[in-house]
Design a protein around this motif. Structure first.
Motif, mmCIF file in Angstrom:
data_model
loop_
_atom_site.group_PDB
_atom_site.id
_atom_site.type_symbol
_atom_site.label_atom_id
_atom_site.label_comp_id
_atom_site.label_asym_id
_atom_site.label_seq_id
_atom_site.Cartn_x
_atom_site.Cartn_y
_atom_site.Cartn_z
ATOM 1 N N HIS A 140 -8.099 14.408 5.072
ATOM 2 C CA HIS A 140 -8.205 12.946 5.112
ATOM 3 C C HIS A 140 -6.823 12.285 5.024
ATOM 4 O O HIS A 140 -6.454 11.465 5.871
ATOM 5 N N HIS A 141 -6.054 12.658 4.024
ATOM 6 C CA HIS A 141 -4.744 12.005 3.854
ATOM 7 C C HIS A 141 -3.737 12.460 4.914
ATOM 8 O O HIS A 141 -2.849 11.704 5.293
ATOM 9 N N ARG A 142 -3.891 13.676 5.389
ATOM 10 C CA ARG A 142 -3.004 14.164 6.456
ATOM 11 C C ARG A 142 -3.215 13.320 7.714
ATOM 12 O O ARG A 142 -2.258 12.988 8.416
ATOM 13 N N ASN B 210 -10.921 18.929 2.157
ATOM 14 C CA ASN B 210 -11.248 17.687 2.876
ATOM 15 C C ASN B 210 -10.341 16.531 2.472
ATOM 16 O O ASN B 210 -9.972 15.705 3.305
ATOM 17 N N HIS B 211 -10.013 16.484 1.210
ATOM 18 C CA HIS B 211 -9.119 15.439 0.714
ATOM 19 C C HIS B 211 -7.765 15.541 1.420
ATOM 20 O O HIS B 211 -7.192 14.545 1.851
ATOM 21 N N GLU B 212 -7.293 16.751 1.577
ATOM 22 C CA GLU B 212 -6.003 16.951 2.254
ATOM 23 C C GLU B 212 -6.087 16.555 3.732
ATOM 24 O O GLU B 212 -5.182 15.912 4.266
ATOM 25 N N TYR C 250 0.843 -1.203 0.000
ATOM 26 C CA TYR C 250 0.000 0.000 0.000
ATOM 27 C C TYR C 250 0.871 1.242 0.000
ATOM 28 O O TYR C 250 2.085 1.148 0.022
ATOM 29 N N ARG C 251 0.201 2.407 -0.010
ATOM 30 C CA ARG C 251 0.963 3.649 -0.081
ATOM 31 C C ARG C 251 1.942 3.797 1.073
ATOM 32 O O ARG C 251 1.640 3.423 2.204
ATOM 33 N N THR C 252 3.076 4.396 0.775
ATOM 34 C CA THR C 252 4.026 4.742 1.831
ATOM 35 C C THR C 252 3.718 6.154 2.321
ATOM 36 O O THR C 252 2.966 6.904 1.686
ATOM 37 N N TRP D 71 3.188 13.011 -1.108
ATOM 38 C CA TRP D 71 3.294 13.450 -2.508
ATOM 39 C C TRP D 71 1.900 13.527 -3.156
ATOM 40 O O TRP D 71 1.628 14.405 -3.966
ATOM 41 N N HIS D 72 1.031 12.614 -2.786
ATOM 42 C CA HIS D 72 -0.347 12.634 -3.291
ATOM 43 C C HIS D 72 -1.044 13.941 -2.865
ATOM 44 O O HIS D 72 -1.750 14.559 -3.654
ATOM 45 N N ILE D 73 -0.834 14.364 -1.636
ATOM 46 C CA ILE D 73 -1.409 15.638 -1.174
ATOM 47 C C ILE D 73 -0.881 16.786 -2.040
ATOM 48 O O ILE D 73 -1.644 17.633 -2.507
HETATM 49 NI NI NI Z 1 -6.689 10.797 -2.469
#
Ligand code: NI
Length: 163
Positions: free
Chosen positions: A131-133, A127-129, A40-42, A48-50
């Motif tokens: 969530h991943h944060r 919200n996306h940020e 899965y994602r590291t 980097w996705h953010i």
């Molecule tokens: Ni995403």
């Protein structure tokens, strides 16, 4: 939820973006390879996705600005990730401020095959940020890093206050 004014966006963005920056600044180079689960994602990939989502998402609305996109190579150091985040967040918020007015927020763009008002896109971006944060802070704990408080003090910050 829907963002109705550029000033409301700027206020919320300033708060959330500075929290994200605190989290990014707590990363170490060694921690970037820590994975959610095997395959899965590291932590580095999540960060980097953010960063790349700014360009990936906002360019669909017609906003034009330069920052890393989903085709850019992922930096290998924590310091470069911090710089890339600062650059993307700054360029994106400047594009919103200079290329849009409040009435742009009710205009609709094609987003992933759906029609979203731009004010919704800004809400989803934030919200996306968030969530991943939050995913990042769990991985940072697992990697043994100190985690900064986001909506309230972290465990270390409570302890430092004598709680
Ligand atoms: Ni995403």
């Amino acid at each position: 939820m829907f963002i109705h004014s550029i000033s409301a966006f700027e206020e919320e963005f300033k708060t959330e973006s500075s929290s994200t920056l605190k989290v990014f600044r707590a990363l170490t180079d060694a921690s970037l390879a820590h994975e959610v689960a095997p395959g899965y994602r590291t932590l580095g990939e999540l960060a980097w996705h953010i960063v790349t989502t700014y360009h990936e998402m906002l360019s669909r609305t017609g906003l034009r600005f330069d920052s890393a996109d989903e085709h850019s190579a992922q930096p290998q150091t924590a310091q470069e990730l911090v710089r890339a985040y600062e650059q993307a967040a700054q360029a994106a918020s400047e594009a919103v401020r200079t290329q849009w007015t409040d009435s742009s927020l009710v205009e609709v763009s094609d987003m992933y095959g759906e029609s979203w008002p731009n004010g919704l896109t800004l809400h989803v971006l934030i919200n996306h940020e968030v969530h991943h944060r939050a995913q990042m802070t769990i991985l940072m704990r697992q990697a043994g890093l100190k985690v900064p408080g986001v909506y309230g003090p972290s465990k270390e910050e409570w302890e430092a206050m004598g709680q």
